[in-house]
Design an enzyme around this catalytic site. Structure first.
Site, mmCIF file in Angstrom:
data_model
loop_
_atom_site.group_PDB
_atom_site.id
_atom_site.type_symbol
_atom_site.label_atom_id
_atom_site.label_comp_id
_atom_site.label_asym_id
_atom_site.label_seq_id
_atom_site.Cartn_x
_atom_site.Cartn_y
_atom_site.Cartn_z
ATOM 1 C CG HIS A 36 -1.881 1.247 1.571
ATOM 2 N ND1 HIS A 36 -1.749 2.184 1.847
ATOM 3 C CD2 HIS A 36 -3.172 1.386 1.028
ATOM 4 C CE1 HIS A 36 -2.449 3.236 1.750
ATOM 5 N NE2 HIS A 36 -3.434 2.435 1.695
ATOM 6 C CG ASP A 37 -0.707 4.811 -0.708
ATOM 7 O OD1 ASP A 37 -1.673 4.050 -1.925
ATOM 8 O OD2 ASP A 37 -1.820 5.728 -0.473
ATOM 9 C CE LYS A 123 -5.249 4.054 -0.717
ATOM 10 N NZ LYS A 123 -4.264 4.492 -0.079
#
Length: 314
Positions: A36-37, A123
């Site tokens: 994630h990110d 995202k």
């Protein structure tokens, strides 16, 4: 409105994890791994030499390597570098322009760079599921479990876990594969997930579950990797010559020695994060204090040769 500079803290240990309300067991055949990110923009709010970030990245690398071996799909999220006010919405009120003012930092950090088999999703909001095909992709793959690691624990990671739960997808949070603004925020996210929507685990426990190992632990994974890539941990020996290193890497990557240019990136010859982690484990077993980041910073024969000479004091 911007993200604050983040002071380093120690990652949670096994003894500090909250008690899970559920006794879910990870099933590798039903899981995806969500990274994630992990973009340079978000990582740059930490000190460049923060040990916690190095440790977190190494944990994610280990987890990804084992997941790939088990056939678990690896999915990344990354925020786009150009977002209109309409696309960014209320995020601007809380976090300002974000990547719009730092487009040069949009890349996922090199240590975790996706390969051709991985999926990178755009995202848009805290949850990885919002305005993305993630749920549809998991349905198509017949997956109903998601392993979540990355940053920031109490924002996107926790929200993605809660969103997964509300879609009847079981989230597994990687306690030491996450980072946050503060240790308090980090622990809050773990407690929230454990009590309300998921299962909190360490990297090692998830690796154990994925590889379906017993107490032999990480040694067995190293043996599997060594077998897969034909590793001979005595191949290079104590004399770190260019010739021996070329021979070792050529055998490792299964390419002819004559084809390797010592100044060319080994990524062009098929080097990926799994193989880098395998070399890290191999050389550490020989007593060398080598880590993933050191190998990834300059993945050339000449770069690694200088690193090995320096480590051996030659």
């Amino acid at each position: 409105m911007a993200i604050p500079q983040i002071k380093p803290y120690s990652l949670p240990t096994q003894s500090e994890l909250p008690i899970n309300k559920v006794d879910w067991q990870l099933d590798a055949s039903k899981a995806v791994l969500l990274i994630h990110d992990m973009q340079e923009y978000f990582l740059n709010f930490y000190q460049s030499d923060a040990e916690m970030i190095s440790q977190m990245i190494q944990n994610i690398c280990r987890l990804k390597a084992v997941a790939k071996q088990a056939g678990i799909p690896v999915i990344y999220t990354a925020q786009p570098e150009h977002q209109s006010l309409e696309e960014r919405g209320l995020l601007t009120d809380f976090w300002g322009a974000g990547l719009n003012n730092s487009t040069e930092q949009k890349s996922i950090t090199n240590e975790l760079a996706p390969d051709d088999a991985d999926t990178v999703l755009t995202k848009w909001r805290y949850s990885a599921f919002k305005r993305s095909p993630l749920h549809h992709l998991m349905d198509e793959l017949d997956k109903d479990q998601i392993i979540i690691c990355g940053i920031y624990a109490h924002i996107g990671c926790m929200t993605s876990a809660c969103d997964a739960f509300m879609r009847d997808i079981k989230p597994f949070m990687v306690a030491d594969g996450l980072a946050d603004f503060t240790r308090e925020d980090h622990l809050m996210a773990l407690n929230y997930v454990a009590k309300l929507c998921g299962s909190v685990n360490t990297t090692n426990s998830l690796i154990d579950a994925i590889s379906e190992r017993s107490k032999s632990g990480q040694t067995e994974i190293s043996n599997v990797q060594n077998s897969q890539f034909n590793i001979d941990e005595n191949n290079i020996g104590t004399e770190w010559t260019i010739e021996k290193l070329v021979a070792r890497i050529a055998s490792f990557l299964q390419v002819p020695e004559k084809d390797i240019d010592c100044d060319e990136s080994l990524i062009d010859y098929g080097l990926d994060s799994i193989r880098v982690m395998t070399l890290v484990e191999e050389w550490r077993s020989q007593g060398l204090n080598i880590n993933f980041q050191q190998l990834a910073e300059n993945p050339t024969i000449n770069g690694w040769h200088q690193l090995l000479l320096a480590e051996k004091g030659e």
